[in-house]
Design a protein around this motif. Structure first.
Motif, short mmCIF file in Angstrom:
data_model
loop_
_atom_site.label_atom_id
_atom_site.label_comp_id
_atom_site.label_asym_id
_atom_site.label_seq_id
_atom_site.Cartn_x
_atom_site.Cartn_y
_atom_site.Cartn_z
N GLU A 121 0.82 -1.21 0.00
CA GLU A 121 0.00 0.00 0.00
C GLU A 121 0.86 1.26 0.00
O GLU A 121 0.57 2.21 -0.72
CB GLU A 121 -0.93 0.00 1.22
CG GLU A 121 -2.12 -0.92 1.02
CD GLU A 121 -2.82 -1.25 2.34
OE1 GLU A 121 -2.57 -0.54 3.33
OE2 GLU A 121 -3.59 -2.23 2.36
N VAL A 122 1.92 1.25 0.82
CA VAL A 122 2.80 2.42 0.88
C VAL A 122 3.49 2.62 -0.47
O VAL A 122 3.62 3.74 -0.97
CB VAL A 122 3.84 2.26 2.00
CG1 VAL A 122 4.88 3.37 1.92
CG2 VAL A 122 3.16 2.30 3.36
N GLY A 172 4.06 5.62 -5.41
CA GLY A 172 4.03 5.69 -6.86
C GLY A 172 3.05 6.76 -7.33
O GLY A 172 3.35 7.54 -8.23
N ALA A 173 1.90 6.79 -6.66
CA ALA A 173 0.87 7.76 -7.02
C ALA A 173 1.34 9.16 -6.65
O ALA A 173 1.03 10.13 -7.34
CB ALA A 173 -0.43 7.43 -6.28
N GLU A 174 2.14 9.23 -5.60
CA GLU A 174 2.62 10.50 -5.08
C GLU A 174 3.43 11.26 -6.13
O GLU A 174 3.30 12.46 -6.28
CB GLU A 174 3.48 10.20 -3.85
CG GLU A 174 3.96 11.42 -3.10
CD GLU A 174 5.01 11.02 -2.08
OE1 GLU A 174 5.50 11.92 -1.40
OE2 GLU A 174 5.32 9.82 -2.00
N SER A 175 4.27 10.53 -6.86
CA SER A 175 5.18 11.18 -7.80
C SER A 175 4.42 11.82 -8.96
O SER A 175 4.90 12.78 -9.56
CB SER A 175 6.23 10.19 -8.31
OG SER A 175 5.58 9.09 -8.91
N VAL A 176 3.27 11.27 -9.32
CA VAL A 176 2.50 11.87 -10.41
C VAL A 176 1.50 12.90 -9.88
O VAL A 176 0.95 13.68 -10.63
CB VAL A 176 1.75 10.80 -11.26
CG1 VAL A 176 2.74 9.94 -12.02
CG2 VAL A 176 0.82 9.97 -10.41
N THR A 184 5.29 11.97 5.48
CA THR A 184 4.70 10.94 6.32
C THR A 184 4.94 9.56 5.72
O THR A 184 5.27 8.61 6.41
CB THR A 184 3.18 11.17 6.46
OG1 THR A 184 2.95 12.55 6.61
CG2 THR A 184 2.62 10.42 7.64
N LEU A 185 4.80 9.49 4.40
CA LEU A 185 4.97 8.21 3.73
C LEU A 185 6.38 7.68 3.86
O LEU A 185 6.60 6.50 4.11
CB LEU A 185 4.60 8.34 2.24
CG LEU A 185 3.12 8.18 1.92
CD1 LEU A 185 2.90 8.35 0.43
CD2 LEU A 185 2.62 6.81 2.37
N SER A 186 7.38 8.56 3.69
CA SER A 186 8.74 8.04 3.75
C SER A 186 9.15 7.64 5.15
O SER A 186 9.91 6.69 5.34
CB SER A 186 9.74 9.03 3.15
OG SER A 186 9.47 10.31 3.60
N SER A 187 8.60 8.34 6.17
CA SER A 187 8.93 7.91 7.54
C SER A 187 8.18 6.62 7.86
O SER A 187 8.69 5.74 8.55
CB SER A 187 8.61 9.00 8.55
OG SER A 187 7.22 9.20 8.63
N GLU A 188 6.98 6.48 7.33
CA GLU A 188 6.23 5.25 7.50
C GLU A 188 6.98 4.10 6.83
O GLU A 188 7.10 2.99 7.35
CB GLU A 188 4.83 5.42 6.84
CG GLU A 188 3.94 4.19 6.88
CD GLU A 188 3.44 3.85 8.27
OE1 GLU A 188 3.82 4.54 9.22
OE2 GLU A 188 2.68 2.88 8.40
N TRP A 189 7.53 4.37 5.68
CA TRP A 189 8.30 3.40 4.91
C TRP A 189 9.48 2.87 5.71
O TRP A 189 9.69 1.66 5.82
CB TRP A 189 8.78 4.10 3.63
CG TRP A 189 9.59 3.28 2.70
CD1 TRP A 189 10.96 3.25 2.63
CD2 TRP A 189 9.11 2.38 1.71
NE1 TRP A 189 11.34 2.38 1.65
CE2 TRP A 189 10.24 1.83 1.07
CE3 TRP A 189 7.83 1.98 1.29
CZ2 TRP A 189 10.13 0.90 0.03
CZ3 TRP A 189 7.73 1.07 0.26
CH2 TRP A 189 8.86 0.54 -0.35
N SER A 190 10.25 3.77 6.31
CA SER A 190 11.44 3.32 7.05
C SER A 190 11.04 2.64 8.35
O SER A 190 11.71 1.72 8.82
CB SER A 190 12.40 4.48 7.30
OG SER A 190 11.75 5.53 7.96
N ARG A 191 9.92 3.07 8.93
CA ARG A 191 9.44 2.42 10.13
C ARG A 191 9.06 0.97 9.82
O ARG A 191 9.44 0.04 10.55
CB ARG A 191 8.20 3.15 10.68
CG ARG A 191 7.72 2.63 12.04
CD ARG A 191 6.35 3.18 12.40
NE ARG A 191 5.29 2.68 11.52
CZ ARG A 191 4.70 1.49 11.68
NH1 ARG A 191 5.04 0.72 12.67
NH2 ARG A 191 3.77 1.10 10.84
#
Ligand code: ZN
Length: 132
Positions: A45-46, A51-55, A65-72
Motif C-alpha cells: 500500500e505504501v 508511486g501515485a505521489e510522484s504523479v 509521512t509516507l517516507s517515515s512510514e516506509w522506514s518504520r
C-alpha cells in the motif's frame, strides 16, 4: 548427560515443560507470520501510495509521512524477520533434542528463563557474561 550438575537451581526440562515451550514457540511463530503478512500488505500500500505521489501535484501533505512510514515498516520487518529466525531455530533444537541447553557452557538453561524467552540459547549466567 549424566555429568555432575554443580548448579542445583537449573535442571533439565521435563517433557511437560518442553511441550509447553514448544506450544509457546509455535504460537509465537503464528503471531510473527501474521504480523509479517500484515506488514507485506502495508508495504504494498505504501509503495502504491508512493508511486501515485510522484504523479500527484507537489502539494501532497502525505509525502514526508509516507517516507517515515516506509522506514518504520522496514525497521519492524527486520525485527520480525530476526524474531522469526530465532523461533525457527528454537523449534529445530526441540526437534533435534538439543533445546534448553546453553550453547556456551552446556548447562540447562532452566524453565523459568525459557518461559520468559523460549528462543534463548544461553543460560542466564552466560547471557550476562556475553553482555559485558
Ligand atoms: Zn551457559
Amino acid at each position: 548427560m549424566n555429568t555432575v550438575q554443580s548448579r542445583a537451581s537449573e535442571s533439565a526440562l521435563t517433557d511437560a515443560e518442553l511441550r509447553l515451550l514448544e506450544a509457546q514457540l509455535r504460537g509465537r511463530r503464528l503471531d510473527i507470520d501474521r504480523e509479517l503478512g500484515g506488514l507485506a500488505q502495508t508495504l504494498v500500500e505504501v509503495r502504491e501510495a508512493r508511486g501515485a505521489e510522484s504523479v500527484d501535484d507537489e502539494h501532497d501533505p502525505e509525502g514526508p509521512t509516507l517516507s517515515s512510514e516506509w522506514s518504520r515498516i522496514h525497521g519492524v520487518h527486520g525485527e520480525l524477520a530476526a524474531a522469526s529466525e530465532a523461533v525457527e531455530a528454537a523449534l529445530e533444537r526441540i526437534a533435534s533434542d538439543s533445546y534448553g541447553v546453553c550453547t556456551r557452557c552446556g548447562q540447562p538453561i532452566g524453565f523459568a528463563r525459557l518461559e520468559a524467552r523460549p528462543e534463548a540459547t544461553l543460560c542466564i549466567e552466560c547471557a550476562r557474561a556475553a553482555e559485558r
